[in-house]
Design a protein around this motif. Structure first.
Motif, short mmCIF file in Angstrom:
data_model
loop_
_atom_site.label_atom_id
_atom_site.label_comp_id
_atom_site.label_asym_id
_atom_site.label_seq_id
_atom_site.Cartn_x
_atom_site.Cartn_y
_atom_site.Cartn_z
N TYR A 94 1.00 -1.66 0.47
CA TYR A 94 0.39 -0.18 0.26
C TYR A 94 0.83 0.87 -0.22
O TYR A 94 2.04 1.18 0.42
CB TYR A 94 -1.30 0.45 1.57
N PHE A 95 0.65 2.70 -0.41
CA PHE A 95 0.78 3.39 -0.34
C PHE A 95 -0.08 4.23 0.69
O PHE A 95 -0.41 4.10 1.78
CB PHE A 95 0.38 4.86 -1.62
N TRP A 96 1.32 4.85 2.06
CA TRP A 96 0.85 5.71 3.03
C TRP A 96 1.08 6.96 2.49
O TRP A 96 1.94 7.40 2.81
CB TRP A 96 1.60 4.83 4.10
N ASP A 97 0.19 8.32 3.12
CA ASP A 97 0.10 9.34 2.74
C ASP A 97 0.13 9.79 4.37
O ASP A 97 -0.82 9.80 4.94
CB ASP A 97 -0.95 10.35 2.48
N GLN A 98 1.71 9.95 4.63
CA GLN A 98 2.00 10.48 6.51
C GLN A 98 1.63 11.43 7.00
O GLN A 98 2.41 12.44 6.03
CB GLN A 98 2.65 9.41 7.02
N CYS A 99 1.20 11.57 8.36
CA CYS A 99 1.15 12.95 8.07
C CYS A 99 1.01 12.36 9.80
O CYS A 99 0.05 12.38 10.77
CB CYS A 99 -0.38 13.69 8.49
N PRO A 100 2.50 12.52 10.52
CA PRO A 100 3.27 12.59 11.13
C PRO A 100 3.06 13.06 12.44
O PRO A 100 1.92 14.08 13.03
CB PRO A 100 4.73 13.21 11.35
N ARG A 101 2.46 12.56 13.41
CA ARG A 101 1.67 12.47 15.07
C ARG A 101 0.16 12.61 15.04
O ARG A 101 -0.10 12.65 15.77
CB ARG A 101 2.89 13.84 15.78
N THR A 102 -0.22 12.45 13.94
CA THR A 102 -1.87 13.11 13.56
C THR A 102 -2.36 11.34 13.96
O THR A 102 -1.79 10.54 12.79
CB THR A 102 -2.40 13.87 12.16
N ALA A 103 -3.33 11.26 14.78
CA ALA A 103 -4.09 9.56 14.71
C ALA A 103 -4.72 8.83 13.27
O ALA A 103 -4.82 8.03 13.11
CB ALA A 103 -4.61 10.23 15.98
N TYR A 104 -5.11 10.03 12.94
CA TYR A 104 -6.54 9.95 12.06
C TYR A 104 -5.99 10.57 10.88
O TYR A 104 -6.91 10.42 9.19
CB TYR A 104 -7.26 10.41 12.50
N SER A 105 -5.33 11.12 10.25
CA SER A 105 -4.97 12.94 8.64
C SER A 105 -4.16 11.91 7.90
O SER A 105 -3.55 11.76 7.06
CB SER A 105 -4.41 13.63 9.62
N ASN A 106 -4.07 10.46 8.74
CA ASN A 106 -3.28 9.57 7.30
C ASN A 106 -4.04 9.21 5.75
O ASN A 106 -5.10 7.95 6.29
CB ASN A 106 -2.54 8.31 8.07
N GLN A 107 -4.12 8.95 4.54
CA GLN A 107 -4.55 8.16 4.40
C GLN A 107 -3.47 7.20 3.70
O GLN A 107 -2.59 7.09 2.97
CB GLN A 107 -4.64 9.38 2.65
N PHE A 108 -4.80 6.38 3.25
CA PHE A 108 -4.18 4.61 2.77
C PHE A 108 -4.78 4.83 0.98
O PHE A 108 -5.86 4.49 0.85
CB PHE A 108 -4.17 3.47 3.30
N ILE A 109 -4.11 3.64 0.21
CA ILE A 109 -4.47 2.76 -1.08
C ILE A 109 -3.72 2.32 -0.96
O ILE A 109 -2.20 2.28 -1.49
CB ILE A 109 -4.46 3.99 -2.33
N ASN A 110 -3.64 0.64 -1.18
CA ASN A 110 -2.99 -0.43 -1.38
C ASN A 110 -3.15 -1.01 -3.10
O ASN A 110 -3.42 -0.10 -4.15
CB ASN A 110 -3.83 -1.82 -0.42
N GLU A 111 -2.31 -1.85 -2.94
CA GLU A 111 -1.92 -2.39 -4.70
C GLU A 111 -3.55 -2.91 -5.21
O GLU A 111 -2.97 -3.11 -6.42
CB GLU A 111 -1.19 -3.66 -4.50
N TRP A 112 -4.69 -2.86 -4.73
CA TRP A 112 -6.36 -3.47 -5.84
C TRP A 112 -6.64 -2.28 -6.06
O TRP A 112 -7.19 -2.31 -6.24
CB TRP A 112 -6.41 -4.07 -4.22
N GLY A 113 -6.15 -1.26 -5.30
CA GLY A 113 -6.68 0.18 -5.17
C GLY A 113 -7.82 0.21 -4.58
O GLY A 113 -8.85 1.37 -4.82
N VAL A 114 -7.84 0.34 -3.50
CA VAL A 114 -8.93 0.51 -2.91
C VAL A 114 -8.45 1.78 -1.83
O VAL A 114 -7.38 1.33 -0.75
CB VAL A 114 -9.11 -1.04 -1.16
N ALA A 115 -8.88 2.41 -1.41
CA ALA A 115 -8.76 4.36 -1.18
C ALA A 115 -8.94 3.96 1.00
O ALA A 115 -10.35 3.51 0.76
CB ALA A 115 -8.25 5.07 -1.49
N PHE A 116 -8.45 4.87 1.69
CA PHE A 116 -8.94 4.89 2.32
C PHE A 116 -8.77 6.15 3.09
O PHE A 116 -7.77 6.94 2.93
CB PHE A 116 -8.44 3.75 3.88
N GLY A 117 -9.59 7.41 3.58
CA GLY A 117 -9.45 8.60 3.49
C GLY A 117 -11.03 8.62 5.07
O GLY A 117 -12.58 7.86 5.17
#
Length: 617
Positions: A94-117
């Motif tokens: 997966y790809f991780w859009d990281q915003c350090p120290r924040t608990a929930y401001s991180n977006q993910f999208i995995n190799e199957w194209g499933v995105a989470f925000g």
């Protein structure tokens, strides 16, 4: 002693101001915004997932690619609250859009194209201590790691919802409440969770655009419709037990009304943004602002047109321009009197540090068909750059952290929540630093710079839109021959455009500081447009503005020049068909036509003066 450069002095001031603002804004509500457009509402049949992350003006963002991993039997996932969850044998990449120290401001999208925000959504539920005491949080429950676990384990959006439901049923959710958007190439869901073990997931329909600010948005729930709803076992019964819903009222169960605190559900922070999205999606949206403020916003809107990428990007760059909510002084002239980010509860605001548009097209291989258009910092002054799912090599400036995720010896929780203090230093070799600098410069001089910046970025994005069919045809041809070569092609293209965006941003930073504060200081950065050179013929001639000036307007090779009687010829550039500006001096010329349509005079605008000159030849 060497004097500090002007740009360093300006940037230091900007970041001191940002720090002051951040200190003053700590008590402000969270203002992340999201929108999911079903495939029948878009120009190309794609699903579009648009999400802004809004925390503070000083947040930084890194992009990491995490490959597949395998684990030994008995391996566990350590949760932030202290509990553990059994790890699976193999996790997806997966790809991780990281915003350090924040608990929930991180977006993910995995190799199957499933995105989470996600969007924070406060609930009426009790405190962590009380919910844990009655057994609805097991070992503190799950929070930060949920979306990462889903990215590691789910091939589809529906599977992700089902995995989440099992985890929530067993461990419970820790935060007060949250909307987790789960968007894949084939379908999209909104999972809305309450502290403890209550939740509802709703599938976004193909003919609608789901909108959400920071309050629950799902209204009616059909617990028997398993195709479109996945719910906790006693969702409605629990609300009745707590007195949040009375079935004897004759009204249908409304999840958002039942589980949201009224002060949050009707807060202008939420109602204004949701109403703004709705009116921009459909000019005939029936609810008034007053009705929206009463908490009556629907879960979704039917748009009045097929939405393009440019459409949805514009919505997330909006600041209520043209509405009573706008506080920027934006008028018919198209100019701002002050920064629109001073307007409360904007979609695009001071705290926006990342905005993404995930474009999902299930008729293409996922490596090509899933594209994340990514803008760092406030999107009105930033650019959306395409990142293909198949491009797994990330350019260094986009992951230039004081401590690399790939090299750290820390465990995940310590790495993310205890980053080095240098993380928030301005780093002009990092993408976050460059776009934060550009955004800060624009924000302090908004009316003088935004038109220039937006014109540059509009041209950049238009080029990407125009190239997209050709790039994807080439990638698809290569993919049919050799997937590895196709991925390398996508890597090269994505990297070139990402690095190009930094090059353009740096050039704009230089130009802004030179035009506004350098030796060539001007009131506004002006942009030349393309016009038909034939219109210049009407302007050619001599103009008398006695006793102050006498000017000649000359046309050469389809270009227009201005000179005084004995002075040099200086080229003037069109801002519109009758408004021109000089590049070498801070002055402008407006040509004026009389009642018969002929040019009768010009007006020179310079140093606060408007000097008319009558056309005499």
């Amino acid at each position: 002693m060497k004097k500090p450069s002007l740009i360093k002095t300006v940037l230091s001031a900007l970041f001191i101001l940002a720090s002051i603002f951040l200190f003053a804004a700590r008590g402000l509500p969270e203002e992340c915004t999201a929108m999911i457009a079903g495939r029948n509402t878009t120009f190309d049949g794609s699903i579009l997932f648009i999400k802004s992350e809004d925390d503070s003006p000083r947040e930084v963002d890194y992009l990491w690619y995490v490959p597949r991993n395998t684990y030994e039997p008995g391996a566990v996932i350590k949760l932030r609250a202290g509990g553990t969850i059994p790890q699976v044998k193999e996790t997806y990449a997966y790809f991780w859009d990281q915003c350090p120290r924040t608990a929930y401001s991180n977006q993910f999208i995995n190799e199957w194209g499933v995105a989470f925000g996600s969007n924070a959504c406060a609930s009426k539920e009790d405190s962590v201590k009380e919910v844990e005491a009655r057994g609805d949080l097991v070992k503190g429950g799950i929070g930060f790691r949920l979306r990462m676990i889903l990215a590691e384990r789910a091939k589809t959006a529906r599977e992700a919802v089902m995995v989440a439901a099992r985890l929530l049923d067993k461990y419970g959710y820790r935060a007060s409440g949250r909307n987790l958007s789960i968007v894949g190439p084939n379908e999209a869901w909104q999972l809305q969770m309450v502290r403890g073990k209550n939740y509802v997931a709703r599938r976004v329909q193909n003919d609608e655009v789901a909108i959400i600010a920071n309050t629950f948005s799902i209204r009616e729930v059909d617990v028997d419709d398993k195709d479109n709803f996945i719910c906790s076992p006693d969702l409605i019964e629990y609300a009745i037990k707590r007195g949040w819903y009375d079935p004897k009222s004759g009204e249908n169960f409304d999840f958002a009304r039942a589980y949201s605190p009224e002060r949050i559900h009707e807060s202008p922070s939420n109602t204004h943004r949701a109403w703004n999205m709705a009116r921009l999606l459909n000019k005939n949206f029936p609810l008034t602002l007053k009705q929206a403020e009463e908490g009556l916003m629907p879960v979704s809107v039917k748009p009045d047109r097929k939405l393009t990428l440019k459409d949805v990007m514009a919505i997330f760059r909006n600041h209520y321009e043209g509405t009573p909510l706008d506080k920027s002084g934006f008028g018919k002239s198209g100019e701002y009197k002050t920064s629109p980010h001073k307007t409360p509860h904007n979609i695009c605001n001071y705290g926006t540090h990342r905005t993404t548009v995930v474009q999902q097209r299930n008729w293409l291989p996922v490596e090509i068909g899933t594209v994340t258009w990514r803008a760092i910092d406030q999107p009105c002054a930033s650019v959306f750059v395409p990142w293909y799912l198949g491009a797994t090599k990330i350019p260094e400036p986009f992951q230039k952290a004081p401590e690399s995720f790939h090299a750290t010896q820390k465990d995940l929780l310590d790495y993310h929540f205890k980053p080095p203090v240098e993380t928030w230093d301005l780093d002009m070799e990092s993408a976050s630093g460059i776009f934060a600098c550009l955004g800060g410069l624009v924000d302090t001089t908004y009316g003088r710079t935004i038109e220039f910046v937006q014109k540059i970025w509009s041209d950049f994005e238009d080029e990407q839109f125009a190239l997209q069919p050709t790039v994807e045809k080439s990638a698809l041809d290569l993919y049919r021959q050799d997937k590895a070569i196709a991925k390398e092609f996508l890597n090269n293209y994505t990297e070139s455009q990402a690095l190009k965006s930094l090059e353009v941003a740096n050039k704009m930073i230089y130009k802004i500081k030179w035009h506004l504060w350098g030796a060539g200081g001007q009131n506004k950065i002006r942009i030349a447009i393309k016009v038909d050179p034939k219109i210049y013929d009407a302007y050619v001639g001599e103009y008398d503005g006695s006793p102050d000036l006498r000017l000649k307007i000359i046309k050469k090779n389809d270009r227009l020049f201005c000179s005084t009687e004995d002075g040099p010829q200086l080229e003037i550039f069109p801002e519109s068909e009758n408004e021109f500006f000089f590049k070498k001096v801070d002055a402008q010329i407006t040509f004026v036509r009389g009642e018969e349509g002929k040019v009768t005079k010009l007006i020179v605008h310079m140093r606060g003066r408007d000097i008319p000159a009558k056309k005499i030849k």
